[in-house]
Design an enzyme around this catalytic site. Structure first.
Site, PDB file in Angstrom:
ATOM      1  N   CYS A 167     -37.507   6.865 -11.746  1.00  0.00           N
ATOM      2  CA  CYS A 167     -36.319   7.252 -12.495  1.00  0.00           C
ATOM      3  C   CYS A 167     -35.732   6.004 -13.142  1.00  0.00           C
ATOM      4  O   CYS A 167     -35.527   4.986 -12.491  1.00  0.00           O
ATOM      5  CB  CYS A 167     -35.243   7.915 -11.647  1.00  0.00           C
ATOM      6  SG  CYS A 167     -35.679   9.564 -11.122  1.00  0.00           S
ATOM      7  N   ARG A 227     -41.493   4.353 -15.210  1.00  0.00           N
ATOM      8  CA  ARG A 227     -40.603   4.613 -14.068  1.00  0.00           C
ATOM      9  C   ARG A 227     -40.652   6.085 -13.668  1.00  0.00           C
ATOM     10  O   ARG A 227     -40.149   6.474 -12.625  1.00  0.00           O
ATOM     11  CB  ARG A 227     -39.170   4.216 -14.398  1.00  0.00           C
ATOM     12  CG  ARG A 227     -38.970   2.726 -14.418  1.00  0.00           C
ATOM     13  CD  ARG A 227     -37.513   2.379 -14.555  1.00  0.00           C
ATOM     14  NE  ARG A 227     -36.777   2.571 -13.333  1.00  0.00           N
ATOM     15  CZ  ARG A 227     -36.575   1.629 -12.427  1.00  0.00           C
ATOM     16  NH1 ARG A 227     -37.059   0.429 -12.614  1.00  0.00           N
ATOM     17  NH2 ARG A 227     -35.886   1.869 -11.328  1.00  0.00           N
ATOM     18  N   TRP A 262     -38.515  10.779 -12.248  1.00  0.00           N
ATOM     19  CA  TRP A 262     -39.610  10.972 -11.295  1.00  0.00           C
ATOM     20  C   TRP A 262     -39.050  11.970 -10.282  1.00  0.00           C
ATOM     21  O   TRP A 262     -38.052  11.691  -9.618  1.00  0.00           O
ATOM     22  CB  TRP A 262     -39.967   9.645 -10.635  1.00  0.00           C
ATOM     23  CG  TRP A 262     -41.145   9.731  -9.715  1.00  0.00           C
ATOM     24  CD1 TRP A 262     -42.464   9.638 -10.064  1.00  0.00           C
ATOM     25  CD2 TRP A 262     -41.121   9.894  -8.284  1.00  0.00           C
ATOM     26  NE1 TRP A 262     -43.254   9.749  -8.943  1.00  0.00           N
ATOM     27  CE2 TRP A 262     -42.458   9.909  -7.843  1.00  0.00           C
ATOM     28  CE3 TRP A 262     -40.106  10.044  -7.352  1.00  0.00           C
ATOM     29  CZ2 TRP A 262     -42.796  10.052  -6.506  1.00  0.00           C
ATOM     30  CZ3 TRP A 262     -40.442  10.203  -6.018  1.00  0.00           C
ATOM     31  CH2 TRP A 262     -41.781  10.200  -5.609  1.00  0.00           C
ATOM     32  N   ASN A 287     -30.426   7.717 -10.583  1.00  0.00           N
ATOM     33  CA  ASN A 287     -31.663   7.292  -9.927  1.00  0.00           C
ATOM     34  C   ASN A 287     -31.363   7.175  -8.441  1.00  0.00           C
ATOM     35  O   ASN A 287     -30.419   6.478  -8.070  1.00  0.00           O
ATOM     36  CB  ASN A 287     -32.089   5.933 -10.514  1.00  0.00           C
ATOM     37  CG  ASN A 287     -33.152   5.238  -9.683  1.00  0.00           C
ATOM     38  OD1 ASN A 287     -33.873   5.873  -8.933  1.00  0.00           O
ATOM     39  ND2 ASN A 287     -33.249   3.926  -9.819  1.00  0.00           N
ATOM     40  N   GLY A 288     -32.124   7.862  -7.609  1.00  0.00           N
ATOM     41  CA  GLY A 288     -31.881   7.767  -6.167  1.00  0.00           C
ATOM     42  C   GLY A 288     -31.773   9.147  -5.551  1.00  0.00           C
ATOM     43  O   GLY A 288     -32.167  10.150  -6.161  1.00  0.00           O
ATOM     44  N   GLU A 322     -58.239  -1.243  -0.963  1.00  0.00           N
ATOM     45  CA  GLU A 322     -57.734  -1.246  -2.339  1.00  0.00           C
ATOM     46  C   GLU A 322     -58.645  -0.431  -3.272  1.00  0.00           C
ATOM     47  O   GLU A 322     -58.161   0.293  -4.140  1.00  0.00           O
ATOM     48  CB  GLU A 322     -57.591  -2.702  -2.828  1.00  0.00           C
ATOM     49  CG  GLU A 322     -57.111  -2.888  -4.246  1.00  0.00           C
ATOM     50  CD  GLU A 322     -55.736  -2.298  -4.541  1.00  0.00           C
ATOM     51  OE1 GLU A 322     -55.037  -1.874  -3.629  1.00  0.00           O
ATOM     52  OE2 GLU A 322     -55.388  -2.231  -5.740  1.00  0.00           O
ATOM     53  N   LYS A 382     -57.457   2.899  -5.338  1.00  0.00           N
ATOM     54  CA  LYS A 382     -57.568   3.018  -6.802  1.00  0.00           C
ATOM     55  C   LYS A 382     -58.197   4.346  -7.211  1.00  0.00           C
ATOM     56  O   LYS A 382     -57.706   5.023  -8.099  1.00  0.00           O
ATOM     57  CB  LYS A 382     -58.428   1.885  -7.400  1.00  0.00           C
ATOM     58  CG  LYS A 382     -57.832   0.518  -7.463  1.00  0.00           C
ATOM     59  CD  LYS A 382     -56.751   0.335  -8.500  1.00  0.00           C
ATOM     60  CE  LYS A 382     -55.401   0.681  -7.963  1.00  0.00           C
ATOM     61  NZ  LYS A 382     -54.640  -0.356  -7.314  1.00  0.00           N
ATOM     62  N   GLU A 386     -55.920   7.224  -6.428  1.00  0.00           N
ATOM     63  CA  GLU A 386     -54.718   7.220  -7.263  1.00  0.00           C
ATOM     64  C   GLU A 386     -54.997   7.703  -8.685  1.00  0.00           C
ATOM     65  O   GLU A 386     -54.254   8.520  -9.214  1.00  0.00           O
ATOM     66  CB  GLU A 386     -54.191   5.776  -7.303  1.00  0.00           C
ATOM     67  CG  GLU A 386     -52.870   5.587  -7.997  1.00  0.00           C
ATOM     68  CD  GLU A 386     -52.454   4.119  -8.029  1.00  0.00           C
ATOM     69  OE1 GLU A 386     -53.326   3.227  -7.876  1.00  0.00           O
ATOM     70  OE2 GLU A 386     -51.273   3.847  -8.234  1.00  0.00           O
ATOM     71  N   HIS A 397     -66.193   5.082  14.900  1.00  0.00           N
ATOM     72  CA  HIS A 397     -65.194   5.543  15.871  1.00  0.00           C
ATOM     73  C   HIS A 397     -64.557   6.858  15.439  1.00  0.00           C
ATOM     74  O   HIS A 397     -63.468   7.198  15.883  1.00  0.00           O
ATOM     75  CB  HIS A 397     -64.137   4.454  16.085  1.00  0.00           C
ATOM     76  CG  HIS A 397     -64.712   3.203  16.668  1.00  0.00           C
ATOM     77  ND1 HIS A 397     -65.069   3.090  17.986  1.00  0.00           N
ATOM     78  CD2 HIS A 397     -65.052   2.035  16.080  1.00  0.00           C
ATOM     79  CE1 HIS A 397     -65.583   1.881  18.206  1.00  0.00           C
ATOM     80  NE2 HIS A 397     -65.589   1.220  17.052  1.00  0.00           N
ATOM     81  N   LYS A 443     -44.511   3.953 -11.425  1.00  0.00           N
ATOM     82  CA  LYS A 443     -44.813   2.532 -11.276  1.00  0.00           C
ATOM     83  C   LYS A 443     -43.966   1.884 -10.195  1.00  0.00           C
ATOM     84  O   LYS A 443     -44.439   1.034  -9.456  1.00  0.00           O
ATOM     85  CB  LYS A 443     -44.591   1.827 -12.624  1.00  0.00           C
ATOM     86  CG  LYS A 443     -45.031   0.384 -12.655  1.00  0.00           C
ATOM     87  CD  LYS A 443     -46.538   0.267 -12.641  1.00  0.00           C
ATOM     88  CE  LYS A 443     -47.025  -1.154 -12.596  1.00  0.00           C
ATOM     89  NZ  LYS A 443     -48.397  -1.234 -12.056  1.00  0.00           N
TER      90      LYS A 443
END
Ligand code: M6R
Length: 623
Positions: A2, A27, A77, A103-104, A497, A501, A504, A520, A618
């Site tokens: 946001c 955002r 968002w 925002n929040g 990572e 990726k 995502e 395991h 982001k």
């Protein structure tokens, strides 16, 4: 996550706000909106939906807003309510006389709503499902009862509001004034001049206005602001005192470069890594005496080197880079490092106190989970440091000291170049602390220092290789619904990572594991439909890694292996992706590259926009 933006000045405010919304797009892209007061009503244009910036821009181009010196807007968002027009901000109060962007999260919004309805005996006719619409009605309710100015009413209304937020409200009854509040967040006011008159920008971050002015103030938590064309007033909501925040000047240019030959930011950001690393190193490595210079933490470097333990808090990609720092710092500098997800660190009993060091790593410097963990550590007496990319960000303002990544602005939602920059800073810091501590033989130090200088060349070489086996790997992965990424030692964080990726941006479920951990439990799911991406370049654990690959093959899982050029270790795999040989400590810088490329190209193959993965933003500014 946001973004809020407001403008007061001589330029046409709606144009400035719309431009800023485009610039702050990452955002959140579940909603875009802008509001202008015409004197007797707010004209609002807004659009909601997945990735709806294009629709919003079409709307504002067809349905022009009146010219004004005063406007504000929002990109969303989604937290409360699905991405659709009615949930996009700005929102109006029931009378239509107050408008808000926020925002929040307002945690007690249902209590506020019930209170209004109980006290007035009238049900609120809400248009949206958002906590924000309740908030603006709460402010209106308090103002009507108290007959105070908007600012005084907001101060009073906030006493009963729970949550963390940054928002601005405008009232038809007080034209030309924005009143804003911040709690557990930060806001910025950009201070500029246009055609001989002052102009002000209110925003969640500096970037949206950085091409109009480089001068700004940071509004920290627990503040109330009012902004008019003549200036701004900042008041502490706890003490009631008016404060004068320090004027700051951006030192790093934040102007987005063009995409140039690239269609996607992510592609560009992957390919600019060699130049980016040069930038990260520039001025921080002294080639004459082979030393690392980290000016931002100078005051603390000796204490850091002598610390009994360093605590690192981070999330997502930044967490993965923190794990690498642990491996390096412990091996090179001999300093124990505890790496934790910031949200876990924050809400358990942590044993930090006076004399402890807690370091936050964050690309954006805005991640709420990381910010609150650092605040908590500071309250417990720890010295808090930050490693982040964004100047003027919440983290850079709140920490006692820190190191900027200098990766340049990253616009793709998936972190790529900033991960590499975080690794480079982690390696530099490890070397620096090792030298201060005097624990590393000079010869070993020099070898590592020299390899650090060679990173841009290595990275450039890998990015210029057109490895045909990448295509084979893509064919294998594109039909998979799930994949494992495995590695040992410094390749374990790279496995995490790489899996993050692909999950995502390509929408393929993937998990990263320390290779040994597979047996395991996770190994039970392996079959011919479940590819395994093995990071198996030359290392001290290559034999064990080969055994782990064989275990996967024994269960018929197809294996894609990253191997050292020429495959000197005879790593068994269905597809080999060869990479140049580097020292094991530096292999993460090389090994991450094909994994970033795989994720990017898979996203395209699956018809996804790699720059804007669905449902993600982001910077994540809610806990
Ligand atoms: O801005 P931060 O580095 O604090 O963000 C933390 C994570 O949200 C972030 O790294 C996220 O995992 C990335 N988008 C992954 O590519």
């Amino acid at each position: 996550m946001c973004g809020i933006i407001g403008y007061i000045g001589k330029r046409n405010a709606p144009d400035i706000v719309i431009d800023a919304l485009k610039r702050a797009e990452t955002r959140g892209y579940h909603g875009f909106g802008v509001a202008v007061s015409t004197g007797n009503k707010f004209e609002i244009r807004k659009k909601g939906g997945e990735d709806c910036l294009g629709d919003f821009l079409e709307l504002v181009s067809k349905s022009l807003l009146p010219k004004s010196s005063y406007a504000f807007g929002h990109n969303r968002w989604a937290t409360h309510g699905t991405p659709e027009d009615r949930n996009a901000h700005p929102h109006l109060s029931q009378s239509g006389r107050l408008a808000i962007v926020h925002n929040g999260i307002i945690e007690n919004y249902s209590v506020l709503k019930n209170t209004i309805e109980k006290e007035t005996g009238v049900s609120l006719k809400l248009i949206s499902d958002t906590d924000t619409e309740v908030l603006v009605n709460w402010i209106e309710y308090v103002q009507k009862l108290s007959k105070l100015s908007l600012k005084e009413a907001m101060k009073s209304a906030l006493e009963n509001v729970e949550g963390t937020f940054a928002f601005i409200v405008a009232s038809l009854d007080e034209p030309g004034v924005f009143v804003g509040a911040v709690r557990g967040r930060t806001m910025r006011i950009g201070v500029g001049e246009h055609e001989g008159e002052k102009e002000f920008f209110i925003a969640s971050e500096v970037y949206p206005f950085s091409h109009y002015t480089q001068t700004y103030v940071v509004i920290p938590s627990h503040k109330l602001i009012s902004v008019t064309k003549d200036g701004y007033i900042v008041e502490d909501t706890r003490t009631g005192l008016v404060e004068t925040p320090e004027l700051k000047k951006l030192e790093i240019t934040l102007h987005a470069t063009e995409k140039g030959e690239y269609k996607y930011w992510m592609d560009k950001e992957i390919h600019e890594q060699p130049r980016m690393i040069e930038n990260v190193l520039q001025g921080r490595v002294d080639l004459r005496d082979k030393s690392v210079i980290l000016g931002g933490i100078k005051e603390y470097e000796k204490d850091l080197a002598n610390a009994s333990i360093l605590h690192i808090v981070a999330h997502g990609t930044s967490f993965n880079s923190a794990l690498l720092f642990k491996y390096w710092c412990e091996a090179i500098a001999g300093i124990p490092v505890n790496v934790e997800l910031a949200s876990e660190f924050r809400y358990r009993k942590t044993l930090v106190s006076n004399g402890s060091f807690v370091i936050g790593i964050s690309q954006s410097g805005e991640t709420a989970d990381t910010i609150v963990a650092l605040e908590h550590a500071q309250e417990l007496g720890a010295t808090i440091l930050g490693i982040c990319n964004v100047e003027g960000s919440h983290m850079s303002e709140m920490t006692d000291a820190g190191i900027f990544l200098r990766a340049g602005r990253e616009l793709g939602v998936a972190s790529t170049k900033t991960f590499t920059a975080q690794m480079a800073v982690g390696m530099m810091l490890s070397l620096h602390l090792a030298r201060i501590k005097g624990v590393l033989p000079e010869g070993s130090y020099q070898e590592l220092f020299e390899e650090l200088q060679s990173l841009p060349l290595y990275i450039e070489e890998v990015l210029s290789l057109d490895n045909p086996n990448i295509k084979l790997a893509l064919e294998l992965l594109k039909n998979a619904s799930s994949a494992y990424y495995i590695g040992r030692g410094v390749s374990y964080p790279i496995a995490l990572e790489g899996a993050l990726k692909i999950k995502e941006i390509a929408g393929i479920h993937a998990e990263g594991y320390a290779a040994s951990e597979m047996k395991h439990g996770p190994i039970g799911l392996l079959d011919k439909h479940m590819p395994v991406v093995a990071i198996a370049t030359s290392s001290s654990q290559i034999d064990k890694m080969i055994s782990n690959i064989k275990e996967a093959q024994a269960r018929k899982a197809p294996v894609i292996a990253l191997v050292t050029r020429g495959n000197p270790n005879n790593v068994p795999a269905d597809i080999h992706i060869e990479l140049p040989e580097v020292r094991e400590e530096f292999s993460p810088f090389i090994n991450i590259l094909p994994l970033q490329i795989l994720a990017f190209r898979l996203a395209l193959m699956k018809g996804k926009n790699p720059d804007k993965p669905e449902g993600l933003a982001k910077s994540i500014t809610v806990e």
